[in-house]
Design a protein around this motif. Structure first.
Motif, PDB file in Angstrom:
ATOM      1  N   THR A 227       0.852  -1.187   0.000  1.00 34.21           N
ATOM      2  CA  THR A 227       0.000   0.000   0.000  1.00 34.21           C
ATOM      3  C   THR A 227       0.892   1.243   0.000  1.00 34.21           C
ATOM      4  O   THR A 227       2.070   1.163   0.357  1.00 34.21           O
ATOM      5  CB  THR A 227      -0.907   0.012   1.233  1.00 34.21           C
ATOM      6  OG1 THR A 227      -0.089   0.032   2.416  1.00 34.21           O
ATOM      7  CG2 THR A 227      -1.809  -1.225   1.275  1.00 34.21           C
ATOM      8  N   PRO A 228       0.352   2.404  -0.405  1.00 35.84           N
ATOM      9  CA  PRO A 228       1.214   3.598  -0.487  1.00 35.84           C
ATOM     10  C   PRO A 228       1.970   3.914   0.801  1.00 35.84           C
ATOM     11  O   PRO A 228       3.181   4.159   0.764  1.00 35.84           O
ATOM     12  CB  PRO A 228       0.227   4.709  -0.854  1.00 35.84           C
ATOM     13  CG  PRO A 228      -0.848   4.008  -1.615  1.00 35.84           C
ATOM     14  CD  PRO A 228      -0.985   2.667  -0.961  1.00 35.84           C
TER      15      PRO A 228
ATOM     16  N   HIS B  24       2.730   6.831  -8.407  1.00 34.37           N
ATOM     17  CA  HIS B  24       3.468   5.595  -8.147  1.00 34.37           C
ATOM     18  C   HIS B  24       4.725   5.506  -9.000  1.00 34.37           C
ATOM     19  O   HIS B  24       5.739   4.942  -8.571  1.00 34.37           O
ATOM     20  CB  HIS B  24       2.577   4.375  -8.404  1.00 34.37           C
ATOM     21  CG  HIS B  24       3.143   3.104  -7.870  1.00 34.37           C
ATOM     22  ND1 HIS B  24       3.184   2.812  -6.526  1.00 34.37           N
ATOM     23  CD2 HIS B  24       3.738   2.035  -8.491  1.00 34.37           C
ATOM     24  CE1 HIS B  24       3.748   1.636  -6.329  1.00 34.37           C
ATOM     25  NE2 HIS B  24       4.093   1.143  -7.512  1.00 34.37           N
ATOM     26  N   GLY B  25       4.682   6.069 -10.200  1.00 31.23           N
ATOM     27  CA  GLY B  25       5.874   6.092 -11.033  1.00 31.23           C
ATOM     28  C   GLY B  25       7.001   6.863 -10.386  1.00 31.23           C
ATOM     29  O   GLY B  25       8.173   6.448 -10.433  1.00 31.23           O
TER      30      GLY B  25
ATOM     31  N   LEU C  52       4.785  14.134  -3.094  1.00 28.99           N
ATOM     32  CA  LEU C  52       4.425  13.961  -4.502  1.00 28.99           C
ATOM     33  C   LEU C  52       4.339  12.486  -4.897  1.00 28.99           C
ATOM     34  O   LEU C  52       3.814  12.166  -5.971  1.00 28.99           O
ATOM     35  CB  LEU C  52       5.459  14.652  -5.390  1.00 28.99           C
ATOM     36  CG  LEU C  52       5.500  16.180  -5.323  1.00 28.99           C
ATOM     37  CD1 LEU C  52       6.684  16.714  -6.106  1.00 28.99           C
ATOM     38  CD2 LEU C  52       4.193  16.767  -5.840  1.00 28.99           C
ATOM     39  N   GLY C  53       4.869  11.606  -4.066  1.00 33.06           N
ATOM     40  CA  GLY C  53       4.868  10.190  -4.379  1.00 33.06           C
ATOM     41  C   GLY C  53       3.894   9.405  -3.530  1.00 33.06           C
ATOM     42  O   GLY C  53       2.674   9.428  -3.774  1.00 33.06           O
TER      43      GLY C  53
ATOM     44  N   LEU D  23      -3.532   9.481  -0.498  1.00 33.97           N
ATOM     45  CA  LEU D  23      -4.687  10.373  -0.434  1.00 33.97           C
ATOM     46  C   LEU D  23      -5.626  10.144  -1.611  1.00 33.97           C
ATOM     47  O   LEU D  23      -6.859  10.214  -1.463  1.00 33.97           O
ATOM     48  CB  LEU D  23      -4.211  11.828  -0.403  1.00 33.97           C
ATOM     49  CG  LEU D  23      -3.405  12.242   0.837  1.00 33.97           C
ATOM     50  CD1 LEU D  23      -2.898  13.671   0.690  1.00 33.97           C
ATOM     51  CD2 LEU D  23      -4.236  12.097   2.105  1.00 33.97           C
ATOM     52  N   THR D  24      -5.081   9.859  -2.777  1.00 30.20           N
ATOM     53  CA  THR D  24      -5.906   9.587  -3.956  1.00 30.20           C
ATOM     54  C   THR D  24      -6.669   8.277  -3.797  1.00 30.20           C
ATOM     55  O   THR D  24      -7.863   8.180  -4.115  1.00 30.20           O
ATOM     56  CB  THR D  24      -5.017   9.519  -5.211  1.00 30.20           C
ATOM     57  OG1 THR D  24      -4.309  10.739  -5.347  1.00 30.20           O
ATOM     58  CG2 THR D  24      -5.864   9.276  -6.454  1.00 30.20           C
ATOM     59  N   LEU D  25      -5.973   7.258  -3.276  1.00 30.60           N
ATOM     60  CA  LEU D  25      -6.588   5.948  -3.113  1.00 30.60           C
ATOM     61  C   LEU D  25      -7.725   5.972  -2.106  1.00 30.60           C
ATOM     62  O   LEU D  25      -8.773   5.334  -2.306  1.00 30.60           O
ATOM     63  CB  LEU D  25      -5.518   4.935  -2.688  1.00 30.60           C
ATOM     64  CG  LEU D  25      -5.949   3.473  -2.578  1.00 30.60           C
ATOM     65  CD1 LEU D  25      -6.331   2.930  -3.949  1.00 30.60           C
ATOM     66  CD2 LEU D  25      -4.821   2.637  -1.984  1.00 30.60           C
TER      67      LEU D  25
END
Length: 587
Positions: free
Chosen positions: A383-384, A478-479, A576-577, A583-585
């Motif tokens: 997960t992030p 993620h990139g 930024l990563g 937060l987006t997920l």
């Protein structure tokens, strides 16, 4: 949670005797193995033409380390380029390409073991043994030797002698790495890890497809890759595959193997500094300092006061990271929850069912805290926030670290913390009974700033050039995380990766090779220079105004300084990563 607590408690029980044993080797004291191993060492010295008693200052020590490593880099590169010869090559593996050979040999000599290839298809058994396994021993021993010399410099028993590099290298291999590897390797073979010279086996699956089952001298490589905090796998999937890591017992063997020696280095540091303090107090009435021996304190007795402080700070950072990683992976994926899929086991993508979330989070946090690089799950599928922890710990590079590097880097932060606190109280900063002056602070600042500079500069180059962008297969947040992870792993000499990158290109092979090289050797040379500077300083009297670095509050100060520096340096790219991805997920 109980699994994690028990795993840590067992580690604490194991690390104390190993730390005491390593201390006896570093301090030149008698060990039970000396009657046999002294003869082995003497044969090696005689064949090599080495005088083990020859004294070296920090410059000669650094040159000996760099020169020895340079010769091995050249020999290893040549073997990779001619590995297609039919010697220990039952699978007919061809010669390795030039840029990949450069990346691979730099990777393994710097103890990084970043792999832009799959071991079972990219290397012959000859290369696996003569290059990979051999480098795992020598690179780890070189790092531990540098750490021992660094500790001797801080202990300050001599003005110009940090030891003999060749003697330290040999003794660490013969007395620590080889015997521990033999025992651990036999345990892995007992549990089913292959150790043979047979070719790969092709089998029919129940679905009617063909599958290649890798064979070879796996166990021998597997144990030293963990014990030496190397990390490079015999197989591309590393310890996530049952061939390298078949049972929960092998998982624990590998876990403790990569944890033991970095923790033991901290104990060695505490005991050697304690020896110096006690000798100074006994030999001089003018020099007053608190004794390092406290029979009423268990931790002070076994860790030494200064060692206890460093160990506590590292442990706090480790436990915080482990807690966040375990929590994040236990929450699962909200996208799957919305689809009505059960996630009672947490986020199991990329994880082995036999290990689950708990042991996967433990292995993930450990391998990037102790800068090993081995994996028992795929970090790219974390997960992030779970993936941010291994990324952050490589950026910090002080949470125990591998081959003694974590201790050396944490001492840099200890010097910085003492300097900041000294300015706050209007007093000349002191550490280990010696004043910290301009030369030490300049070298310390330079050493600390090199690591983030390598990560951020190469990451900027990757996202700012076409050659770098072509390797990024995941768009968006993620990139960027994958790019940051690749260069953080390289600069920290870790070796694990977010495996979404198409990294076997000239750009990625050369840039990560340079990051590994400078991340390893620049730091070591600067740290040895700091130790050499400390050796020549006079001891100062302990007074009421002195800042004691062996108290319960100093580890907290140290942790705060580390996190503040990390926030000032890395927070923008983390935002930024992985943070933006989280937060987006969960939006």
């Amino acid at each position: 949670m109980l699994q994690l607590v028990l795993t840590i408690l067992i580690y604490l029980i194991m690390v104390i005797p190993v730390g005491s044993y390593l201390y006896h080797i570093a301090a030149g004291k008698h060990t039970f193995a000396d009657p046999v191993l002294n003869r082995v060492d003497d044969v090696i010295y005689k064949i090599s033409g080495i005088d083990p008693h020859k004294k070296m200052d920090w410059k000669k020590y650094a040159l000996a380390l760099l020169g020895t490593n340079a010769v091995m880099i050249l020999l290893g590169y040549m073997i990779l380029r001619i590995q297609s010869i039919p010697i220990f090559n039952p699978n007919g593996v061809g010669a390795m390409e030039e840029s990949l050979s450069f990346n691979t040999i730099i990777s393994f000599m710097t103890n990084t073991n970043l792999q832009h290839y799959s071991g079972e298809s990219g290397l012959s058994y000859l290369s696996q043994m003569l290059v990979i396994t051999f480098m795992m021993f020598v690179s780890a021993a070189s790092g531990y030797a540098a750490c021992v010399a660094f500790i001797r410099g801080l202990a300050g028993k001599s003005k110009n002698n940090v030891g003999n590099f060749y003697s330290d290298l040999v003794r660490i291999i013969t007395r620590v790495l080889l015997p521990f590897s033999i025992i651990g390797g036999l345990l892995l073979v007992w549990q089913g890890v292959p150790q043979n010279f047979s070719g790969n086996v092709i089998v029919d699956t129940i679905e009617g497809a063909k599958q290649i089952i890798a064979q070879g001298p796996v166990a021998a490589l597997e144990i030293i890759k963990h014990l030496g905090t190397n990390g490079g796998g015999f197989i591309g999937a590393n310890s996530a595959t049952p061939i390298e890591n078949p049972t929960i017992l092998t998982n624990l063997i590998e876990l403790y193997s990569m944890m033991l020696l970095p923790g033991a280095c901290v104990i060695t540091f505490g005991k050697m500094v304690r020896d110096r303090k006690c000798e100074a107090q006994a030999g001089s009435t003018a020099f007053t300092v608190r004794s390092g021996v406290d029979s009423r304190s268990f931790t002070a007795r076994f860790f030494g006061r200064e060692g206890r402080t460093i160990f506590a700070a590292m442990s706090i950072l480790f436990v915080i990271g482990l807690g966040i990683c375990f929590w994040a992976e236990s929450q699962g994926n909200p996208a799957l929850a919305e689809a009505g899929l059960s996630q009672s086991m947490g986020s199991m993508e990329g994880k082995e069912v036999r290990f689950g979330v708990a042991q996967s989070a433990m292995f993930t946090t450990t391998t990037t805290s102790f800068t090993t690089g081995t994996v028992n799950n795929m970090h790219d599928t974390l997960t992030p926030l779970g993936g941010m922890i291994p990324l952050l710990h490589m950026m910090l590079n002080v949470v125990f670290g591998g081959k003694g590097v974590g201790l050396m880097n944490m001492i840099m932060y200890a010097i910085l913390a003492v300097f900041i606190c000294g300015l706050m109280i209007g007093r000349t900063p002191e550490y280990l009974g010696k004043k910290i002056e301009g030369r030490e602070m300049k070298l310390t600042a330079l050493c600390i700033i090199i690591h983030p500079f390598l990560i951020l500069a190469f990451s900027a180059l990757a996202v700012g050039t076409q050659a770098g962008l072509e390797g990024i297969t995941n768009p968006g947040f993620h990139g960027l995380s994958q790019v940051l992870y690749e260069f953080s792993s390289s600069a920290a000499n870790n070796g694990s990766g977010f495996e979404g990158l198409a990294d076997n290109t000239i750009f990625w092979n050369i840039t990560t090779g340079l990051a590994m090289f400078f991340g390893r050797y620049l730091s070591i040379v600067i740290q040895l220079a700091i130790a050499g500077s400390f050796m020549k300083k006079k001891f100062v009297n302990d007074s009421v105004g002195s800042l004691h670095t062996d108290t319960a509050t100093f580890p907290i100060i140290l942790v705060v300084v580390v996190y503040i520096f990390a926030a000032l340096t890395f927070f923008p790219v983390l935002a930024l990563g992985p943070i933006a991805e989280h937060l987006t997920l969960w939006a």
